[in-house]
Design an enzyme around this catalytic site. Structure first.
Site, PDB file in Angstrom:
ATOM      1  CE  LYS A  28      -2.624  -0.768   3.564  1.00 18.68           C
ATOM      2  NZ  LYS A  28      -3.438  -0.767   4.780  1.00 18.68           N
ATOM      3  CE  LYS A  86      -6.340  -4.681   2.523  1.00 17.83           C
ATOM      4  NZ  LYS A  86      -5.150  -4.339   3.346  1.00 17.83           N
TER       5      LYS A  86
HETATM    6  O1  LIG Z   1      -4.265  -3.600   6.340  1.00 21.13           O
HETATM    7  C1  LIG Z   1      -3.710  -3.257   7.384  1.00 21.13           C
HETATM    8  C2  LIG Z   1      -3.382  -1.835   7.686  1.00 21.13           C
HETATM    9  O2  LIG Z   1      -2.293  -1.404   7.015  1.00 21.13           O
HETATM   10  C3  LIG Z   1      -3.334  -1.594   9.137  1.00 21.13           C
HETATM   11  O3  LIG Z   1      -2.461  -0.541   9.468  1.00 21.13           O
HETATM   12  P1  LIG Z   1      -2.366  -0.107  10.994  1.00 21.13           P
HETATM   13  O4  LIG Z   1      -2.127  -1.356  11.801  1.00 21.13           O
HETATM   14  O5  LIG Z   1      -1.229   0.831  11.079  1.00 21.13           O
HETATM   15  O6  LIG Z   1      -3.681   0.527  11.308  1.00 21.13           O
END
Ligand SMILES: O=C[C@H](O)COP(=O)(O)O
Length: 250
Positions: A28, A86
């Protein structure tokens, strides 16, 4: 399963060093949003760099209610080598809009690669951004032919999944997903302390970034292999504890 979200090739290589401790590498671009989409060439480079047996996931973005635009972006992610796609239904305000977007995504992805998995994601803090109710996600995923329903948080301000959707409501989310034959994925500044309830309610995929970054900081910190290993160890401990409890009860 443990899904970890690196922000680029360098962090993905650190994930690869901890490959034994994670199940899915989720590409991401956090500076473009909670489910910010990264560049196709970054997905490709990460696919080539991490062990072949580790599935690569890619976020298509915090998407608008524009089925055509989103379907084309999803195709870009799967063509680039991701096998989990996703989609964050940020701009969808009704379940009907969510289904429309996700049906288009499922068709675009599966026409190209039938075995790829499509994940419909909503937001635990939907009330803060005005998008579709988190508990509607399993039904949206099922009606559109997606493979998994997910929740994350939209606003990364330190508030967490359970601050917005308490464990009982997450349990209902998981129950609805399983009843529809879907995987249930939960994320949103999840910490090790949350793994007890997440395990008890039968979550299939736990997604994290901040918890495995140095200083617990998803923006300034970097993903560290030893933090991934520690998080996984706690997941295993919770799973054993839960299995032992279930055996004792039965
Ligand atoms: O898909 C998972 C996310 O990137 C969660 O990120 P985070 O744990 O920093 O909220």
């Amino acid at each position: 399963m443990l899904l970890i979200s690196p922000d680029g090739v360098e962090e993905a290589l650190d994930c690869a060093k901890a490959a034994d401790h994670l199940d899915i590498i989720d590409v991401k671009k956090p500076d473009e949003g909670s489910l910010g989409a990264n560049f196709p060439w970054v997905i490709r480079e990460i696919r080539d760099a991490v062990p072949a047996d580790k599935p690569v996931s890619a976020t298509v973005g915090d998407v608008p209610y524009k089925p055509g635009t989103v379907a084309q972006a999803a195709l870009g992610a799967v063509v680039s080598g991701a096998t989990y796609i996703k989609v964050g239904l940020y701009g969808c305000t009704t379940p009907g809009q969510g289904v429309e977007v996700m049906r288009a995504v499922v068709r675009a992805v599966k026409d190209h690669r039938p075995e790829a998995l499509v994940v419909a994601s909503g937001y635990a803090d939907a009330h803060r951004i005005g998008c579709v109710n988190p508990l509607a996600l399993p039904d949206i995923a099922a009606r559109s032919g997606a493979d998994a329903a997910m929740l994350d948080t939209a606003i990364k301000d330190g508030s967490r999944l359970f601050d917005h959707v308490p464990p009982d409501a997450c349990a209902e989310f998981v129950r609805r997903a399983h009843a529809a034959g879907l995987l249930a994925a939960l994320a949103g500044s999840v910490k090790q302390d949350d793994l007890g309830p997440l395990t008890r309610i039968g979550t299939d995929i736990v997604g994290v970034r901040g918890a495995v970054c140095e200083g617990g900081d998803r923006n300034a910190g970097r993903i560290r292999p030893h933090l991934v290993a520690a998080f996984r160890a706690e997941m295993r401990r919770r799973a054993h504890e839960h299995a032992a409890g279930a055996t004792t009860v039965s």
